[in-house]
Design a protein around this motif. Structure first.
Motif, PDB file in Angstrom:
ATOM      1  N   TYR A   8       0.746  -1.251  -0.090  1.00  0.00           N
ATOM      2  CA  TYR A   8      -0.007   0.102  -0.038  1.00  0.00           C
ATOM      3  C   TYR A   8       0.917   1.134   0.175  1.00  0.00           C
ATOM      4  O   TYR A   8       0.682   2.060   0.721  1.00  0.00           O
ATOM      5  CB  TYR A   8      -0.773  -0.136   1.249  1.00  0.00           C
ATOM      6  CG  TYR A   8      -2.171   1.025   1.049  1.00  0.00           C
ATOM      7  CD1 TYR A   8      -2.926   0.855   0.107  1.00  0.00           C
ATOM      8  CD2 TYR A   8      -2.401   1.813   2.137  1.00  0.00           C
ATOM      9  CE1 TYR A   8      -4.237   1.819  -0.015  1.00  0.00           C
ATOM     10  CE2 TYR A   8      -3.409   2.784   2.056  1.00  0.00           C
ATOM     11  CZ  TYR A   8      -4.383   2.696   0.687  1.00  0.00           C
ATOM     12  OH  TYR A   8      -5.322   3.477   0.870  1.00  0.00           O
ATOM     13  N   GLY A   9       1.990   1.301  -0.765  1.00  0.00           N
ATOM     14  CA  GLY A   9       2.745   2.318  -1.103  1.00  0.00           C
ATOM     15  C   GLY A   9       2.053   3.089  -2.116  1.00  0.00           C
ATOM     16  O   GLY A   9       0.543   3.256  -2.418  1.00  0.00           O
ATOM     17  N   LYS A  10       2.929   3.990  -2.913  1.00  0.00           N
ATOM     18  CA  LYS A  10       2.329   4.763  -3.782  1.00  0.00           C
ATOM     19  C   LYS A  10       1.600   4.145  -4.804  1.00  0.00           C
ATOM     20  O   LYS A  10       0.446   4.632  -5.327  1.00  0.00           O
ATOM     21  CB  LYS A  10       3.566   5.736  -4.596  1.00  0.00           C
ATOM     22  CG  LYS A  10       4.283   6.945  -3.453  1.00  0.00           C
ATOM     23  CD  LYS A  10       5.485   7.494  -4.397  1.00  0.00           C
ATOM     24  CE  LYS A  10       6.066   8.553  -3.535  1.00  0.00           C
ATOM     25  NZ  LYS A  10       7.161   9.050  -4.244  1.00  0.00           N
ATOM     26  N   MET A  11       2.082   2.980  -5.612  1.00  0.00           N
ATOM     27  CA  MET A  11       1.678   2.261  -6.364  1.00  0.00           C
ATOM     28  C   MET A  11       0.364   1.428  -5.785  1.00  0.00           C
ATOM     29  O   MET A  11      -0.861   1.618  -6.636  1.00  0.00           O
ATOM     30  CB  MET A  11       2.440   1.105  -6.831  1.00  0.00           C
ATOM     31  CG  MET A  11       2.044   0.601  -8.280  1.00  0.00           C
ATOM     32  SD  MET A  11       2.052   1.492  -9.648  1.00  0.00           S
ATOM     33  CE  MET A  11       0.592   0.694 -10.297  1.00  0.00           C
ATOM     34  N   GLY A  12       0.295   1.089  -4.808  1.00  0.00           N
ATOM     35  CA  GLY A  12      -0.928   0.446  -3.984  1.00  0.00           C
ATOM     36  C   GLY A  12      -1.962   1.464  -4.119  1.00  0.00           C
ATOM     37  O   GLY A  12      -3.371   1.109  -4.429  1.00  0.00           O
ATOM     38  N   ALA A  28      -9.576  -5.785   0.931  1.00  0.00           N
ATOM     39  CA  ALA A  28      -8.212  -6.246   1.805  1.00  0.00           C
ATOM     40  C   ALA A  28      -7.203  -5.394   1.504  1.00  0.00           C
ATOM     41  O   ALA A  28      -6.831  -5.288   0.374  1.00  0.00           O
ATOM     42  CB  ALA A  28      -8.050  -7.677   2.061  1.00  0.00           C
ATOM     43  N   VAL A  29      -6.316  -4.846   2.324  1.00  0.00           N
ATOM     44  CA  VAL A  29      -5.101  -4.068   2.044  1.00  0.00           C
ATOM     45  C   VAL A  29      -4.113  -4.827   2.851  1.00  0.00           C
ATOM     46  O   VAL A  29      -4.308  -4.794   4.269  1.00  0.00           O
ATOM     47  CB  VAL A  29      -5.080  -2.716   2.312  1.00  0.00           C
ATOM     48  CG1 VAL A  29      -3.833  -2.119   2.065  1.00  0.00           C
ATOM     49  CG2 VAL A  29      -6.014  -2.353   1.159  1.00  0.00           C
ATOM     50  N   VAL A  30      -2.873  -5.392   2.384  1.00  0.00           N
ATOM     51  CA  VAL A  30      -1.981  -5.885   3.209  1.00  0.00           C
ATOM     52  C   VAL A  30      -0.696  -5.260   3.327  1.00  0.00           C
ATOM     53  O   VAL A  30      -0.102  -5.076   2.169  1.00  0.00           O
ATOM     54  CB  VAL A  30      -1.653  -7.624   3.134  1.00  0.00           C
ATOM     55  CG1 VAL A  30      -0.574  -8.241   3.797  1.00  0.00           C
ATOM     56  CG2 VAL A  30      -3.019  -8.079   3.123  1.00  0.00           C
ATOM     57  N   ASP A  31      -0.357  -4.685   4.201  1.00  0.00           N
ATOM     58  CA  ASP A  31       1.160  -4.182   4.305  1.00  0.00           C
ATOM     59  C   ASP A  31       1.667  -3.775   5.707  1.00  0.00           C
ATOM     60  O   ASP A  31       1.082  -3.157   6.399  1.00  0.00           O
ATOM     61  CB  ASP A  31       0.975  -2.740   3.396  1.00  0.00           C
ATOM     62  CG  ASP A  31       2.232  -2.128   3.209  1.00  0.00           C
ATOM     63  OD1 ASP A  31       3.382  -2.182   4.042  1.00  0.00           O
ATOM     64  OD2 ASP A  31       2.573  -1.579   2.066  1.00  0.00           O
ATOM     65  N   PRO A  32       2.764  -4.474   6.076  1.00  0.00           N
ATOM     66  CA  PRO A  32       3.159  -4.535   7.348  1.00  0.00           C
ATOM     67  C   PRO A  32       3.694  -3.282   7.800  1.00  0.00           C
ATOM     68  O   PRO A  32       4.071  -2.997   8.988  1.00  0.00           O
ATOM     69  CB  PRO A  32       4.152  -5.622   7.398  1.00  0.00           C
ATOM     70  CG  PRO A  32       4.580  -5.916   6.057  1.00  0.00           C
ATOM     71  CD  PRO A  32       3.555  -5.430   5.162  1.00  0.00           C
ATOM     72  N   PHE A  33       4.180  -2.455   6.680  1.00  0.00           N
ATOM     73  CA  PHE A  33       4.867  -1.138   7.066  1.00  0.00           C
ATOM     74  C   PHE A  33       4.118   0.227   7.226  1.00  0.00           C
ATOM     75  O   PHE A  33       4.294   1.280   7.283  1.00  0.00           O
ATOM     76  CB  PHE A  33       6.078  -0.927   5.950  1.00  0.00           C
ATOM     77  CG  PHE A  33       7.090  -2.163   5.923  1.00  0.00           C
ATOM     78  CD1 PHE A  33       7.792  -2.300   7.012  1.00  0.00           C
ATOM     79  CD2 PHE A  33       6.796  -2.972   5.009  1.00  0.00           C
ATOM     80  CE1 PHE A  33       8.737  -3.451   6.778  1.00  0.00           C
ATOM     81  CE2 PHE A  33       7.604  -3.923   4.769  1.00  0.00           C
ATOM     82  CZ  PHE A  33       8.752  -4.125   5.700  1.00  0.00           C
ATOM     83  N   ILE A  34       2.674   0.049   6.896  1.00  0.00           N
ATOM     84  CA  ILE A  34       1.720   1.236   6.849  1.00  0.00           C
ATOM     85  C   ILE A  34       0.631   0.779   7.970  1.00  0.00           C
ATOM     86  O   ILE A  34       0.229  -0.054   8.267  1.00  0.00           O
ATOM     87  CB  ILE A  34       0.733   1.047   5.610  1.00  0.00           C
ATOM     88  CG1 ILE A  34       1.755   1.188   4.300  1.00  0.00           C
ATOM     89  CG2 ILE A  34      -0.098   2.196   5.594  1.00  0.00           C
ATOM     90  CD1 ILE A  34       2.368   2.422   4.263  1.00  0.00           C
ATOM     91  N   ILE A  61      -3.391  -8.456  -6.008  1.00  0.00           N
ATOM     92  CA  ILE A  61      -2.625  -7.582  -6.859  1.00  0.00           C
ATOM     93  C   ILE A  61      -1.205  -7.230  -5.987  1.00  0.00           C
ATOM     94  O   ILE A  61      -1.510  -6.624  -4.934  1.00  0.00           O
ATOM     95  CB  ILE A  61      -3.380  -6.381  -7.409  1.00  0.00           C
ATOM     96  CG1 ILE A  61      -4.163  -6.798  -8.435  1.00  0.00           C
ATOM     97  CG2 ILE A  61      -2.009  -5.677  -8.409  1.00  0.00           C
ATOM     98  CD1 ILE A  61      -5.058  -5.783  -9.032  1.00  0.00           C
ATOM     99  N   GLU A  62      -0.144  -7.730  -6.301  1.00  0.00           N
ATOM    100  CA  GLU A  62       1.130  -7.519  -5.608  1.00  0.00           C
ATOM    101  C   GLU A  62       1.973  -6.713  -6.155  1.00  0.00           C
ATOM    102  O   GLU A  62       2.432  -7.044  -7.074  1.00  0.00           O
ATOM    103  CB  GLU A  62       1.593  -9.085  -5.278  1.00  0.00           C
ATOM    104  CG  GLU A  62       2.626  -9.045  -4.233  1.00  0.00           C
ATOM    105  CD  GLU A  62       3.995  -8.773  -4.311  1.00  0.00           C
ATOM    106  OE1 GLU A  62       4.774  -8.549  -3.499  1.00  0.00           O
ATOM    107  OE2 GLU A  62       4.344  -8.501  -5.364  1.00  0.00           O
ATOM    108  N   ALA A  85       1.177 -10.317  -9.955  1.00  0.00           N
ATOM    109  CA  ALA A  85       2.317  -9.692  -9.475  1.00  0.00           C
ATOM    110  C   ALA A  85       3.091  -8.594 -10.412  1.00  0.00           C
ATOM    111  O   ALA A  85       3.317  -8.916 -11.722  1.00  0.00           O
ATOM    112  CB  ALA A  85       3.150 -10.888  -9.490  1.00  0.00           C
ATOM    113  N   GLY A  86       3.202  -7.407  -9.809  1.00  0.00           N
ATOM    114  CA  GLY A  86       3.733  -6.346 -10.491  1.00  0.00           C
ATOM    115  C   GLY A  86       5.184  -6.034  -9.851  1.00  0.00           C
ATOM    116  O   GLY A  86       5.516  -5.142 -10.772  1.00  0.00           O
TER     117      GLY A  86
END
Length: 271
Positions: A8-12, A28-34, A61-62, A85-86
Motif C-alpha cells: 500500500y505504497g504509492k502504487m498500491g 483487503a489491504v496488506v502492508d506491514p509497514f503502513i 494484486i501484489e 504480480a507487479g
C-alpha cells in the motif's frame, strides 16, 4: 470483482483508486509497514497475508519489493488466490513459482511492466521494425531517458523493446547499450540511456535514412497506465467481464501481460 491489494505504497494507492473507478471493490489491504489511517476504500488493513485476511478476495494484486515478493506470491498461490504480480527484481525465482502454480493448479500473472501504453508501444515498434527491415537505407536505433533517481540502466522496458525489435529484423543482430567510441557495426542496434533531473520515463525507436527519419516514442506521465494494466490483467485472470462485474472463475496457469494484451486485441479485431 473483489480485490486484495498486497502493498500500500504509492502504487498500491493508485491501484486502489483505479479499481474503484472501474467499479470494483477493494476488500483487503496488506502492508506491514503502513499503520494508522485506513485505506480510502474502507478496506481493512492487515499486516500479514492469511486466509482470514484475504477470505473475501477474488484476486490479489501484489506490488511490494523484490525481497518480499516471492514470499508473498508463495503464500497467495498456496492459498489458492489468483495473483497478479507487479513487483520486479525477483525473477531468479520464476521457475520455482511456475512449479508451485502448476502443483497447486493456481492462477498467476506476472510482468515487468503492466502499462497498457508501453505494451502497445512494443507491438507498434516491432511492426515498424519488420516493415523497415527490407530497406537497408533505414538504420535503426533508439534511446531512453529517465529521472536521475533511477538505479538501473538500461531500463527493463528498454531491454524488452530492443529484444522485440531484434526478433523481427534480419539486419540487426545485437544491442549495444554502452557509449560507443567507434561507428556501430551494421548489425548492431545502438540504444543508449540518459539519467537527468526529473525527466519522465521516455523510450524511442528511430528509423533513419539520408532522406528522412521515422521516430516512435512512448513517454510515461505517471503510474496510472501501470495501474490500469494491472487491473485489466486481474479482470482477465478471473474472467471478469469488466468494470463492476463479478469474477467468473480463474484461468489456471502462469501468464504474462502479453497473454492479456493478445486477448484484448483479438477481441477488438473480431468486433
Amino acid at each position: 470483482m473483489k480485490i486484495a491489494l498486497i502493498g500500500y505504497g504509492k502504487m498500491g494507492r493508485i491501484l486502489e483508486r483505479t479499481a474503484l473507478e472501474r467499479g470494483h471493490q477493494v476488500v483487503a489491504v496488506v502492508d506491514p509497514f503502513i499503520a494508522g489511517t485506513p485505506p480510502v476504500s474502507g478496506a481493512p488493513l492487515h499486516t500479514t497475508i492469511t486466509e482470514t485476511s484475504l477470505q473475501a478476495a477474488d484476486v490479489a494484486i501484489e506490488f511490494t519489493r523484490p525481497d518480499t515478493a516471492v514470499e508473498n506470491i508463495r503464500a497467495l498461490i498456496g492459498m489458492g488466490i489468483p495473483t497478479v504480480a507487479g513487483t520486479t527484481g525477483w525473477y531468479d525465482h520464476l521457475k520455482e513459482i511456475e512449479d508451485l502454480v502448476g502443483s497447486k493448479k493456481g492462477s498467476f500473472c506476472w510482468s515487468s511492466n503492466y502499462s497498457l501504453g508501453v505494451n502497445l508501444f512494443y507491438r507498434i515498434a516491432a511492426f515498424a521494425a519488420k516493415l523497415a527491415d527490407p530497406f537497408p537505407e533505414y538504420d535503426v536505433g533508439g534511446w531512453e531517458f529517465h529521472h536521475n533517481k533511477k538505479v538501473d540502466s538500461p531500463s527493463g522496458t528498454a531491454k524488452i523493446l530492443v529484444e522485440k525489435v531484434l526478433a523481427v529484423m534480419t539486419r540487426k543482430k545485437k544491442a549495444v547499450w554502452e557509449t560507443l567510441n567507434r561507428p556501430p557495426a551494421p548489425d548492431e542496434l545502438h540504444y543508449p540511456s540518459l539519467r537527468l533531473g526529473s525527466m519522465p520515463g521516455t523510450h524511442a525507436i528511430a528509423f533513419d535514412s539520408p532522406a528522412d527519419t521515422i521516430e516512435i516514442t512512448h513517454t510515461a506521465r505517471n503510474r496510472d497506465g501501470l495501474a490500469a494494466g494491472a487491473i485489466r490483467a486481474a479482470e482477465w485472470l478471473v474472467k471478469c467481464a469488466g468494470p463492476g462485474k463479478p469474477a467468473g472463475g480463474a484461468r489456471a496457469g502462469v501468464f504474462t501481460i502479453d497473454d492479456v494484451m493478445e486477448d484484448i486485441l483479438q477481441d477488438a479485431c473480431n468486433q
